[in-house]
Design an enzyme around this catalytic site. Sequence first.
Site, PDB file in Angstrom:
ATOM      1  N   CYS A  96     -14.397 -27.655   5.750  1.00 39.40           N
ATOM      2  CA  CYS A  96     -13.133 -27.007   5.387  1.00 39.40           C
ATOM      3  C   CYS A  96     -12.090 -28.073   5.064  1.00 39.40           C
ATOM      4  O   CYS A  96     -12.010 -29.101   5.724  1.00 39.40           O
ATOM      5  CB  CYS A  96     -12.647 -26.129   6.540  1.00 39.40           C
ATOM      6  SG  CYS A  96     -11.048 -25.342   6.217  1.00 39.40           S
ATOM      7  N   HIS A 120      -6.255 -21.629   9.521  1.00 38.84           N
ATOM      8  CA  HIS A 120      -7.612 -21.999   9.091  1.00 38.84           C
ATOM      9  C   HIS A 120      -8.320 -20.829   8.409  1.00 38.84           C
ATOM     10  O   HIS A 120      -8.904 -20.986   7.335  1.00 38.84           O
ATOM     11  CB  HIS A 120      -8.462 -22.479  10.268  1.00 38.84           C
ATOM     12  CG  HIS A 120      -9.922 -22.493   9.940  1.00 38.84           C
ATOM     13  ND1 HIS A 120     -10.507 -23.490   9.185  1.00 38.84           N
ATOM     14  CD2 HIS A 120     -10.905 -21.591  10.186  1.00 38.84           C
ATOM     15  CE1 HIS A 120     -11.781 -23.203   8.994  1.00 38.84           C
ATOM     16  NE2 HIS A 120     -12.055 -22.056   9.598  1.00 38.84           N
ATOM     17  N   ASP A 160      -7.965  -7.321  -0.082  1.00 37.94           N
ATOM     18  CA  ASP A 160      -7.080  -7.568   1.052  1.00 37.94           C
ATOM     19  C   ASP A 160      -7.847  -7.216   2.299  1.00 37.94           C
ATOM     20  O   ASP A 160      -8.721  -6.342   2.269  1.00 37.94           O
ATOM     21  CB  ASP A 160      -5.826  -6.681   0.982  1.00 37.94           C
ATOM     22  CG  ASP A 160      -6.098  -5.300   1.546  1.00 37.94           C
ATOM     23  OD1 ASP A 160      -5.823  -5.062   2.736  1.00 37.94           O
ATOM     24  OD2 ASP A 160      -6.616  -4.448   0.798  1.00 37.94           O
ATOM     25  N   CYS A 182      -8.774 -27.526   5.106  1.00 37.74           N
ATOM     26  CA  CYS A 182      -7.438 -27.112   5.561  1.00 37.74           C
ATOM     27  C   CYS A 182      -6.820 -28.114   6.538  1.00 37.74           C
ATOM     28  O   CYS A 182      -7.526 -28.907   7.162  1.00 37.74           O
ATOM     29  CB  CYS A 182      -7.490 -25.709   6.167  1.00 37.74           C
ATOM     30  SG  CYS A 182      -7.884 -25.650   7.926  1.00 37.74           S
ATOM     31  N   CYS A 204      -8.290 -28.221  10.169  1.00 38.21           N
ATOM     32  CA  CYS A 204      -9.566 -28.921  10.341  1.00 38.21           C
ATOM     33  C   CYS A 204      -9.399 -30.435  10.242  1.00 38.21           C
ATOM     34  O   CYS A 204     -10.259 -31.180  10.683  1.00 38.21           O
ATOM     35  CB  CYS A 204     -10.585 -28.402   9.331  1.00 38.21           C
ATOM     36  SG  CYS A 204     -11.183 -26.743   9.785  1.00 38.21           S
ATOM     37  N   GLN A 248     -11.207   7.557  -5.694  1.00 43.64           N
ATOM     38  CA  GLN A 248     -11.842   8.051  -4.473  1.00 43.64           C
ATOM     39  C   GLN A 248     -13.167   8.713  -4.866  1.00 43.64           C
ATOM     40  O   GLN A 248     -13.630   8.529  -5.986  1.00 43.64           O
ATOM     41  CB  GLN A 248     -10.914   9.033  -3.741  1.00 43.64           C
ATOM     42  CG  GLN A 248      -9.677   8.383  -3.132  1.00 43.64           C
ATOM     43  CD  GLN A 248      -9.975   7.518  -1.906  1.00 43.64           C
ATOM     44  OE1 GLN A 248     -11.081   7.534  -1.350  1.00 43.64           O
ATOM     45  NE2 GLN A 248      -8.980   6.727  -1.492  1.00 43.64           N
ATOM     46  N   ASP A 306       0.857  -1.188   0.000  1.00 45.22           N
ATOM     47  CA  ASP A 306       0.000   0.000   0.000  1.00 45.22           C
ATOM     48  C   ASP A 306       0.893   1.238   0.000  1.00 45.22           C
ATOM     49  O   ASP A 306       2.119   1.138   0.055  1.00 45.22           O
ATOM     50  CB  ASP A 306      -1.000  -0.032   1.164  1.00 45.22           C
ATOM     51  CG  ASP A 306      -0.322   0.011   2.524  1.00 45.22           C
ATOM     52  OD1 ASP A 306       0.884   0.346   2.592  1.00 45.22           O
ATOM     53  OD2 ASP A 306      -0.978  -0.292   3.522  1.00 45.22           O
ATOM     54  N   SER A 307       0.272   2.415  -0.073  1.00 47.38           N
ATOM     55  CA  SER A 307       1.062   3.636  -0.243  1.00 47.38           C
ATOM     56  C   SER A 307       1.450   4.262   1.091  1.00 47.38           C
ATOM     57  O   SER A 307       2.236   5.199   1.122  1.00 47.38           O
ATOM     58  CB  SER A 307       0.242   4.653  -1.031  1.00 47.38           C
ATOM     59  OG  SER A 307      -0.823   5.132  -0.229  1.00 47.38           O
ATOM     60  N   GLY A 308       0.885   3.762   2.182  1.00 46.16           N
ATOM     61  CA  GLY A 308       1.115   4.373   3.485  1.00 46.16           C
ATOM     62  C   GLY A 308       0.100   5.456   3.818  1.00 46.16           C
ATOM     63  O   GLY A 308       0.011   5.893   4.968  1.00 46.16           O
TER      64      GLY A 308
END
Lengths: 374, 374
Positions: free
Chosen positions: B307, B338, B269, B309, B312, B192, B92-94
């Site tokens: 699940c 998980h 994200d 994974c 699990c 934006q 990200d840009s901060g």
Amino acid sequence: MTRFDFSIHARDGKARTGTIRMMRGDIRTPAFMPVGTAATVKAMKPADVRAGGADIILGNTYHLMLRPGDERMARLGGLHRFMGWDRPILTDSGGYQVMSLSDLTKVTEEGVRFASHLDGSRHLLTPERSMEIQRNLGSDIVMAFDECTAFPAPHAVAAKSMEMSMRWAKRSRDGFDGHEHAGRAALFGIQQGSMFEDLRRASSQALTEIGFDGYAIGGLAVGEGQPQMFEVLDYAPGLLPEDRPRYLMGVGKPDDIVGAVQRGIDMFDCVLPTRSGRNGQAFTHDGPINLRNARFAEDTGPLDPDCACPVCHGWSRAYIHHLIRSGEILGAMLMTEHNLSFYQQLMAGLREAIGEGRLETFARAFVGRYRKDG
Amino acid sequence: MTRFDFSIHARDGKARTGTIRMMRGDIRTPAFMPVGTAATVKAMKPADVRAGGADIILGNTYHLMLRPGDERMARLGGLHRFMGWDRPILTDSGGYQVMSLSDLTKVTEEGVRFASHLDGSRHLLTPERSMEIQRNLGSDIVMAFDECTAFPAPHAVAAKSMEMSMRWAKRSRDGFDGHEHAGRAALFGIQQGSMFEDLRRASSQALTEIGFDGYAIGGLAVGEGQPQMFEVLDYAPGLLPEDRPRYLMGVGKPDDIVGAVQRGIDMFDCVLPTRSGRNGQAFTHDGPINLRNARFAEDTGPLDPDCACPVCHGWSRAYIHHLIRSGEILGAMLMTEHNLSFYQQLMAGLREAIGEGRLETFARAFVGRYRKDG
């Protein structure tokens, strides 16, 4: 399936290397057992503990009886299934930790009354109850319930404490036997006697008369320092049956382990690699280093250039310094993995050196470099 | 080697599934990017992040510029080598975190002056400096420096903020271009305009005129709630170039992601799976559950019976309840693994459903069960 069998493959001086065969797997000796206090080797998945070289881990009776509780653990199918570790587990008796961690303890011939450090609830731990808890956990190697004599202790105090531990050892044997679990598990007795050879001798005789699958040396690593510990280890292992594994409880630093193996010890456990790892201390062949130190901020080398573990092949000291400084969980994970692997690589080196009759050379080189005084 | 290429394999309504090709690897879209704030996806080894299904992770410019510092990172060979992740990283840009985490912030046309939340040191973050930091980190997808308009904002305030972000977008483009790094990395612009369609349209036009490899939608998931977010997402993605990836920043809950994919979003994200995992919340097909809850103390089932994974398949709710209650690091590790896997399995399900033209059925079934109102 063998319940418990110890075979010695080679000897070198007083040291031995061998294999303990149990239903859940073999234990190569000398063995180091990572400590899994609360049903987890902290910050490690069981598969990574195994990949690091562990054949057996240790579980703590005191912690587990309080949380999640041994009866609950039994209902859930035992400690192995609960935590996902299918190899042998040794459980301590709870005797040491009830004295060091709980409140309002009162020791009588019956056992130890105490208040939980978690919620203040009142409990009574006796030899019989300790055997029941370890049975509920499904332990593979059960430890007799004993009193770890405080250090330093005058001869009379140490004698009285040891003698009670020997009566508790008999009650442990009786509490262990006669259950179906005894057909799958082993029971170890614990030698006490503080720093007194005559007491260690009397304790060994009492234990041998009762008869155990293996024998631990208790009451060391309690603040006496390495020279005095080695003084006791110069004679204490030899007082125990030669054909049974000897387990030095709660030891120790890498150079403690080397010296103890040279004196005839087969098994070890210690929180040092896991606990100090979480605190930023890494073990290396050149001694311990603290990764918080600013000098590692741009050090692109591995924790230990002579370590074969995945951490040393994947990440730099600079990265781990960053993680530890930032309080990142991954820092604890990587440090623990490295430290446990370092210990297991040491044990493998000791086993190989004994097998090849060059333990003294190995020990001198390792300890000399580790202490930087060799 | 392709610097950046986005190909769409299939469409279903407004949704698309495709592949972003970059030098460090392919990114299957719709994609979820685990957040690796301080050069670590908290409580996870990189190999396990990858095994869970992640093609790309996110790093935070604000955190890394302060610790370990972007110049130090450059000297150490960049973020990928530092943390041991060799696939794409988006940074990200901060801009967002400097406003939410630091002290004494002052925004001017030049950029943002602030004091570090770690040591109070004073810094200036500008579009040019943000590009420099992301270059020093060795980012694969660089985000333009923008101001995330506070919510709620009146039209005039939102317009002024958006317009400055568009001037900053041009300065970001100029700061990114002309360096060797620009031959290996991509640059994304950020739309934006708060909750106003005319502003989102003007922002999109400004960004498109500058030209970016991909476009993010910023200024959402800032407290407006899902209905209002979906209202904006009903039109905002369509204002952006159809052949470029669209990234919805900081989103979100599983049902947010499903609805956003249906509205044409390709990348996400969010800290939710990692952060809430450490706090004891597990995502399941039947909605989130809190493992601290006493009702899980003897629940031998997996976190989520549907699940796939490793967690699990290896451990019970009862065990993870015990770990979380005991404050054990392994609890954070297993919960994070998980939750990330749950998110990645959702993304795989979305990609497959789009490919097979059955996204609406998939979405209705998933969201209905997840919210228990379907």
